[in-house]
Design a protein around this motif. Structure first.
Motif, short mmCIF file in Angstrom:
data_model
loop_
_atom_site.label_atom_id
_atom_site.label_comp_id
_atom_site.label_asym_id
_atom_site.label_seq_id
_atom_site.Cartn_x
_atom_site.Cartn_y
_atom_site.Cartn_z
N PRO A 112 -4.99 4.14 -18.28
CA PRO A 112 -5.27 2.72 -18.49
C PRO A 112 -5.18 2.37 -19.97
O PRO A 112 -5.65 3.12 -20.84
CB PRO A 112 -6.71 2.58 -17.96
CG PRO A 112 -7.29 3.96 -18.04
CD PRO A 112 -6.16 4.91 -17.86
N GLY A 113 -4.53 1.24 -20.27
CA GLY A 113 -4.39 0.80 -21.66
C GLY A 113 -4.79 -0.65 -21.82
O GLY A 113 -5.10 -1.36 -20.84
N ARG B 155 0.83 -1.21 0.00
CA ARG B 155 0.00 0.00 0.00
C ARG B 155 0.86 1.25 0.00
O ARG B 155 2.09 1.18 0.15
CB ARG B 155 -0.91 0.01 1.23
CG ARG B 155 -0.18 -0.18 2.55
CD ARG B 155 -1.08 -0.06 3.75
NE ARG B 155 -1.50 1.33 3.97
CZ ARG B 155 -1.91 1.79 5.16
NH1 ARG B 155 -1.98 1.00 6.20
NH2 ARG B 155 -2.27 3.05 5.29
N HIS B 156 0.20 2.39 -0.20
CA HIS B 156 0.82 3.70 -0.04
C HIS B 156 0.42 4.26 1.32
O HIS B 156 -0.61 3.85 1.89
CB HIS B 156 0.36 4.65 -1.14
CG HIS B 156 0.87 4.30 -2.52
ND1 HIS B 156 1.60 3.16 -2.78
CD2 HIS B 156 0.76 4.95 -3.70
CE1 HIS B 156 1.91 3.13 -4.06
NE2 HIS B 156 1.42 4.20 -4.64
N GLU C 9 -0.39 2.55 -18.97
CA GLU C 9 0.57 3.12 -19.91
C GLU C 9 1.17 4.39 -19.33
O GLU C 9 0.53 5.11 -18.57
CB GLU C 9 -0.12 3.41 -21.25
CG GLU C 9 -0.64 2.16 -21.94
CD GLU C 9 -1.31 2.47 -23.27
OE1 GLU C 9 -1.51 3.67 -23.56
OE2 GLU C 9 -1.63 1.53 -24.01
N ARG C 10 2.43 4.67 -19.72
CA ARG C 10 3.14 5.83 -19.24
C ARG C 10 3.39 6.83 -20.37
O ARG C 10 3.72 6.44 -21.49
CB ARG C 10 4.49 5.44 -18.62
CG ARG C 10 4.38 4.64 -17.34
CD ARG C 10 5.76 4.47 -16.71
NE ARG C 10 5.67 3.88 -15.37
CZ ARG C 10 6.63 3.96 -14.46
NH1 ARG C 10 7.76 4.61 -14.74
NH2 ARG C 10 6.48 3.42 -13.28
N PRO D 121 -1.00 1.36 -5.08
CA PRO D 121 -0.06 0.65 -5.95
C PRO D 121 -0.63 0.31 -7.32
O PRO D 121 0.11 0.21 -8.30
CB PRO D 121 0.26 -0.63 -5.16
CG PRO D 121 -0.04 -0.28 -3.74
CD PRO D 121 -1.19 0.67 -3.79
N ASP D 122 -1.96 0.14 -7.40
CA ASP D 122 -2.57 -0.23 -8.68
C ASP D 122 -3.18 0.96 -9.40
O ASP D 122 -4.03 0.81 -10.29
CB ASP D 122 -3.65 -1.29 -8.45
CG ASP D 122 -4.78 -0.80 -7.52
OD1 ASP D 122 -4.63 0.28 -6.91
OD2 ASP D 122 -5.80 -1.52 -7.40
N ALA D 123 -2.77 2.17 -9.06
CA ALA D 123 -3.33 3.38 -9.68
C ALA D 123 -3.09 3.37 -11.18
O ALA D 123 -2.02 3.02 -11.66
CB ALA D 123 -2.73 4.62 -9.06
N THR D 124 -4.11 3.77 -11.93
CA THR D 124 -3.98 3.90 -13.39
C THR D 124 -3.97 5.37 -13.82
O THR D 124 -3.83 5.66 -15.01
CB THR D 124 -5.13 3.17 -14.10
OG1 THR D 124 -6.38 3.69 -13.63
CG2 THR D 124 -5.07 1.68 -13.82
N VAL D 125 -4.11 6.28 -12.85
CA VAL D 125 -4.04 7.72 -13.10
C VAL D 125 -3.24 8.34 -11.97
O VAL D 125 -3.43 7.99 -10.81
CB VAL D 125 -5.44 8.36 -13.18
CG1 VAL D 125 -5.33 9.87 -13.39
CG2 VAL D 125 -6.25 7.74 -14.32
#
Length: 323
Positions: free
Chosen positions: A197-198, A95-96, A203-204, A143-147
């Motif tokens: 999200p991709g 976690r954060h 995606e970065r 940890p699983d953030a997509t944004v």
């Protein structure tokens, strides 16, 4: 500019995401993560650390172990304040965290004191001291953030009871692994990585846009970076009136080469002149480390540990001074 090697830290193979800053005249390096058994591409497990090391002066021959953080953690923000090294947020494998502590050496003994916690968990953010305020920006909350976040928070060191206050939203995209710097009244935010999200996962996008927030005013857009830059040593040093972006990950190799074949991160130093709002190339530096901090120390700026290429850590340290 003149680069001098510092003693290597006793945490082989080194860590990424350590907190770096000062307590009095001592340089502190705390926490972080690495792959101690075998590399990530061979299935190695990432380990998180809580050790705190100190280097008393540039004449010191070695770092000493002075204590531990409240938990193994890394990839938060480290800012040197009068009371010591302020550690802000961070993450582990699960976690954060919103945790904030001050690390202070008192008669050789490490004291770890709680400070006002962030309003929400945050890791991979950036931050700097702006007058009497500590400002942090960007990062991710999970940890699983997509944004990534486009929020910024300020803590007034002269009024700790008020806690962290959210600042107006930055006009740019949310970002993580950005670089930043501070003056007596302005916070500078340089580059970083945007997430989206991709089809094949998150995606970065490596960013070139830069922004500034002057206390009591709104964000304003600055001249863009000449190239993408993320995870460079931060807060950025200020030498000869310019903020220095020391290398960083330009994203050109991201996802395109195997870690073993990665040539290493950028060595080019970019200088930002706030007077002219312009960037210039200042040549290559001796240090090419990312995911690490930078601390003003002994008439120079120290950079310690970090990654030399993806998943590869280093125990090296450098001191940058003006000629």
């Amino acid at each position: 500019m003149r680069w001098t090697r510092l003693p290597e830290t006793p945490n082989a193979p080194g860590v990424g995401g350590a907190f770096l800053g000062l307590s009095g005249e001592s340089l502190l390096c705390a926490g972080g993560s690495n792959f101690p058994a075998k590399p990530a591409w061979e299935g190695g497990a990432k380990a998180w650390h809580d050790e705190v090391f100190a280097l008393a002066t540039t004449r010191s021959k070695k770092w000493t172990t002075v204590g531990k953080l409240p938990r193994p953690i890394g990839y938060g923000v480290g800012v040197s304040i009068r009371q010591g090294l302020l550690t802000i947020g961070g993450a582990d494998s699960h976690r954060h965290y919103p945790d904030c502590y001050v690390l202070a050496l008192e008669e050789g003994e490490l004291k770890v004191r709680p400070f006002p916690f962030l309003p929400r968990p945050l890791a991979y953010a950036t931050g700097a001291l702006v007058g009497s305020k500590v400002i942090v920006a960007g990062g991710t909350e999970r940890p699983d953030a997509t944004v990534a976040s486009s929020s910024a928070f300020a803590l007034d060191l002269a009024n700790l009871n008020a806690g962290w206050k959210e600042l107006p939203m930055c006009t740019g995209a949310g970002r993580m692994l950005a670089q930043s710097a501070g003056t007596k009244d302005t916070f500078y935010l340089f580059g970083g990585v945007a997430l989206s999200p991709g089809l094949k996962g998150t995606e970065r996008e490596y960013l070139t846009d830069c922004h500034a927030f002057t206390l009591g005013k709104e964000w304003r857009r600055l001249a863009p970076l000449p190239r993408g830059a993320a995870a460079g040593p931060s807060p950025c040093p200020l030498l000869a009136g310019k903020f220095l972006l020391l290398g960083g990950d330009d994203g050109k190799q991201a996802g395109k080469v195997e870690p073993l074949k990665h040539p290493g991160f950028a060595k080019e130093i970019l200088g930002y002149d706030p007077g002219t709002d312009g960037w210039s190339s200042l040549g290559d530096g001796s240090c090419a480390l990312v995911t690490t901090g930078c601390a003003k120390w002994n008439s120079g700026f120290a950079v310690v540990n970090g990654e030399t290429r993806p998943c590869v850590r280093s125990t090296e340290g450098w001191l940058l001074r003006a000629e």
